[in-house]
Each structure stands twice: as C-alpha cells, then as structure tokens.
Write an enzyme that holds these catalytic residues in place. Structure first.
Site, PDB file in Angstrom:
ATOM      1  N   SER A  53      -3.007  -6.506  -5.413  1.00  0.00           N
ATOM      2  CA  SER A  53      -2.645  -6.282  -4.028  1.00  0.00           C
ATOM      3  C   SER A  53      -1.256  -5.648  -3.941  1.00  0.00           C
ATOM      4  O   SER A  53      -1.015  -4.607  -4.550  1.00  0.00           O
ATOM      5  CB  SER A  53      -2.717  -7.618  -3.272  1.00  0.00           C
ATOM      6  OG  SER A  53      -2.670  -7.429  -1.885  1.00  0.00           O
ATOM      7  N   HIS A  83     -11.250  -9.758  -1.826  1.00  0.00           N
ATOM      8  CA  HIS A  83      -9.907  -9.392  -2.276  1.00  0.00           C
ATOM      9  C   HIS A  83      -9.327 -10.388  -3.279  1.00  0.00           C
ATOM     10  O   HIS A  83      -8.210 -10.230  -3.736  1.00  0.00           O
ATOM     11  CB  HIS A  83      -8.967  -9.271  -1.070  1.00  0.00           C
ATOM     12  CG  HIS A  83      -7.611  -8.713  -1.403  1.00  0.00           C
ATOM     13  ND1 HIS A  83      -7.426  -7.434  -1.893  1.00  0.00           N
ATOM     14  CD2 HIS A  83      -6.367  -9.258  -1.329  1.00  0.00           C
ATOM     15  CE1 HIS A  83      -6.143  -7.216  -2.108  1.00  0.00           C
ATOM     16  NE2 HIS A  83      -5.475  -8.308  -1.774  1.00  0.00           N
ATOM     17  N   ASP A 134     -13.332  -4.343  -0.128  1.00  0.00           N
ATOM     18  CA  ASP A 134     -11.971  -4.859   0.018  1.00  0.00           C
ATOM     19  C   ASP A 134     -11.170  -3.968   0.966  1.00  0.00           C
ATOM     20  O   ASP A 134     -10.879  -2.814   0.634  1.00  0.00           O
ATOM     21  CB  ASP A 134     -11.304  -4.902  -1.369  1.00  0.00           C
ATOM     22  CG  ASP A 134      -9.944  -5.560  -1.344  1.00  0.00           C
ATOM     23  OD1 ASP A 134      -9.385  -5.750  -0.246  1.00  0.00           O
ATOM     24  OD2 ASP A 134      -9.418  -5.876  -2.433  1.00  0.00           O
TER      25      ASP A 134
END
Length: 436
Positions: free
Chosen positions: A262, A376, A325
């Site tokens: 991320s 995610h 995602d």
C-alpha cells in the site's frame, strides 16, 4: 467535452496459470498478467505456509528473478522460483505489521514491539538468515489541531541484509528495505494529498518535470526539525544506512531489494528512484548494483515523466495487484497512463501531469463475499500466491467500487471520531493476520 473525443484504453490482460516447473525460461517482454482463480491450476505442492527458504537454483539465475529482463516469460505461467521470491519478500513486509504495536497503553505504541535482533524470530522469520540493521521512522509534516496531535516519527519499516550463508545460497549479498502501509491519522491524510509536486531529490539536477504525489513525498522527506533530539527524515535515515551497507560489502556481488504494501510500496519506489538518481548504486567501476521493487497493492506514485525516469535509471518494479483492490487505482482514477485524447491520436498538453504506474504488473483476481477487505489485505495477497484455490470468488451483487468510494471519502471528514475510524478501517483493510 464530447465523450466521443475520449478513449480510455484498458491494458491487455492475459489469463495464466501457475507453473509446476522450476526451470527459468528464456524471456520475451510481457506487461500485464492476470491470474483468475477460476482458471488457475494450483501447483501439486503449494508453497509452504512457513517462511519460504531460497532455492539453490536462485544463485545461478537471481538476476532474472530480480527483473533483469522485466520478468519476461516468467509470468505466463508464473515461474515457481519467482513465485517463491515474491512470497518471501511479501513475508518480510508482513513482519512490519506483525511487529507494529497498536496497543495505546503500551510504551511502544506506534513503534516496533521488538528489538532489531529479535524481530525476525518473533514474527516467524527466524530462519530467514537475514539480519535487521536499522529501524526506519517517518514523520509526516501534518498537523491535526482538533486532535491535538504532535507530529512525530512512527516506525514504518526496517533495513536488513542477508547473512554470509544466505548470500552464498542466493548468489549475492541482498540488502532488503521493507515498509508497512497506512496506520496513523497523519499518514491517512498524507495519502489524500494527491497533488503532483516536483520531487527535486537530486540537488545537482532537480528535474522539475519529474513529479510525485505531495503526500508521499512529505512522508519521505519530512523530519523533526522542531525538536532538539528529533529524528532525521525517513530519506536521511535510509540513504545513510544504504550507503553504509554498500560500503561495508564493497567488492561483493550485491542487490538492493525494496518491498512495501500500500503506502509502503510508494515509499519503496521513492527510495529506489532516489538511490538510482543519486548514483549510490554505482560502484567504482561504474557498474550498477541492481535495484528491484516488489510492490504489493501499491498506488500510483508519480507522473509519466517520473515513470520514464525510473525506466531510464534501470529500476525494476514488479507490481503485485489484485484487480479488485481500489487502492491500486489511485491516485489518478480517471487521469492516468491509460488516458488518451481523440482516439489516441492526440495527447492533451496536460497529459504529462497525469499519474502513471511504474513497472510490470502481475495481476490477481480474488474476492471474498464474507470479507470484502481481503482485496487489499497483504496476508491475503500472500495466501493467494501460496494456494490460489483456497479462495472463493463471490462477486455477484457486490458494487465494490461504490464501497471503495465511500471508504475513501470517509477519511476526508477530519473530526476525531472519523479519523480514528479511518485508522481502524485501514488496520482491518491492510494489517489483519488471518489463517485461511
């Protein structure tokens, strides 16, 4: 503007399977690979849930696995050796989450629970044969007056280096830098600072046309200058440690591997660009030490010129992405590398200000009806790589993009309760450790 004048190009996506052969094949370029669970044949022997030890074959072909040829012919089907290495580096990133202290009553709150000598053992990576040499802290230059929060450094990752024995097994001395994703409120706000700003990381050649997200750059370059004993910036800590290690192992075959999840993948790419732009990865004979980034569920970082400059510098970036995602589609959800004007025959003058992904994309397709946040979740990324058929696709009746939109917009209301909930949501989205 008339809709007929616009052409939103979509990348070509190829369905592939996992290979059971451990032989690296001769390469030809491939950009986007999609692994869809309904069409994947799993290996006869799924990768063990324990830490993935390196294969002896790796010593002979590590450069190809690190992206020498842009992973050509290693993804269709996914080569088991590359699969193993992606999992291995993913586990190094997962260690950041497992060791991060989220207990407000703890003395180590928002820092690492363990010392450098213990961390890998405590998170189950004791047999990795890597030594953690430095912890990294980031200080976002962001104030939240209504929360009365003082901006200070938070533990965000670590630097590690392979042992002598591991260096022999993998064919080189590997310097690994890993970064976790977003947890704290200031980090959340930094993620929303998506305006492009010149990186200007090389003082001798600022390259004002090379632009990156303001929030990510803020996390990377801000320090605690207002404090007498404050930390230096994330950038200063990293460049200092990388330089020290490169000097310590000068003369050896080396690699620099950066991995993040991320927001952490954005910091990994910024550091990779910074090292290469400053020429820190060049030895006395002007030979380049290869730099590879393994990005898990990472957002876009910079504009098209940033992408081009990363390619010019020889950076190798493998983006591991779940097509469901939403984070991987930000920033620049509409104006990005796929946007062309007038059927692709004309580019608008501001096209260079659009965001662009860097590197080669390895795309998955997984989703859980009972737990939408898995799209995610780093542990689910790793679990999918281990055994794709353990997942179940249930997508009908789910308007996931609307859910993602509501989730992102919820972080824009900067009151105490909402920001706290946003941080909790991110923990649930990116840091939950589950056994499938």
């Amino acid at each position: 503007m008339a809709s007929t004048a616009l052409n939103m190009h979509k990348p070509n996506i190829n369905l592939v399977s996992f290979s059971t052969d451990s032989m690296l094949r001769k390469c030809s370029f491939g950009q986007v690979t999609l692994m869809k669970m309904s069409e994947i044949s799993s290996p006869k022997h799924p990768v063990s849930a324990k830490f993935s030890k390196t294969s002896p074959i790796l010593a002979r072909c590590w450069r190809e696995v690190q992206g020498l040829n842009n992973w050509e012919n290693l993804m269709e089907p996914l080569d088991p050796l590359l699969q193993q290495e992606i999992i291995r580096y993913g586990e190094f990133v997962a260690a950041c989450y497992k060791a991060f202290d989220l207990n407000p009553s703890s003395k180590r709150f928002l820092s690492c629970k363990f010392g450098k000598k213990r961390i890998l053992k405590e998170v189950g990576l004791g047999d990795s044969d890597y030594e953690v040499t430095k912890y990294i802290y980031a200080t976002p230059d962001i104030n939240i007056p209504m929360q009365n929060i003082v901006s200070c450094g938070r533990w965000i990752g670590y630097v590690a280096v392979s042992s002598d024995d591991e260096a022999k097994r993998i064919g080189r001395r590997d310097i690994v830098i890993t970064f976790r994703g977003t947890v704290t409120n200031p980090e959340w706000i930094a993620n929303l600072m998506s305006s492009l700003t010149p990186a200007r990381l090389d003082p001798h050649n600022p390259r004002p046309d090379v632009k990156v997200a303001a929030g990510f750059l803020c996390l990377y370059t801000s320090d605690e200058s207002g404090s007498k004993f404050g930390l230096g910036s994330c950038r200063e800590q990293l460049l200092s440690e990388v330089s020290r290690l490169l000097n310590k192992y000068k003369g050896e075959e080396m690699s620099i591997t950066l991995a993040g999840h991320s927001m952490g993948s954005s910091l990994a790419l910024l550091l990779a660009y910074d090292i290469a732009e400053l020429g820190l990865n060049r030895d006395d004979s002007d030979c380049q030490i290869p730099i590879t980034v393994f990005s898990f569920g990472g957002p876009r970082v910079g504009n098209s010129r940033f992408k081009e400059r990363c390619e010019e510098l020889g950076l190798k970036v493998l983006r591991i992405v779940n097509v469901n995602d939403p984070i991987t589609k930000l920033p620049g959800f509409f104006l990005n590398e796929n946007f062309k004007g007038f059927g692709g025959s004309f580019e608008f003058p501001w096209s260079c200000s659009c965001y662009a992904h860097v590197g080669v994309e390895l795309a998955f397709d997984f989703f859980k009806m009972q737990n939408p946040s898995c799209v995610h979740d780093l542990e689910d990324y790793i679990s999918f790589l281990r055994c794709p058929k353990a997942f179940e696709i249930q997508r009908k009746g789910i308007d996931f993009l609307n859910r993602a939109k509501d989730f992102i917009l919820s972080a824009q209301n900067f009151n105490t309760i909402t920001l706290r909930n946003a941080a909790i949501n991110m923990v649930n989205l990116g840091q939950t450790q589950r056994t499938l």
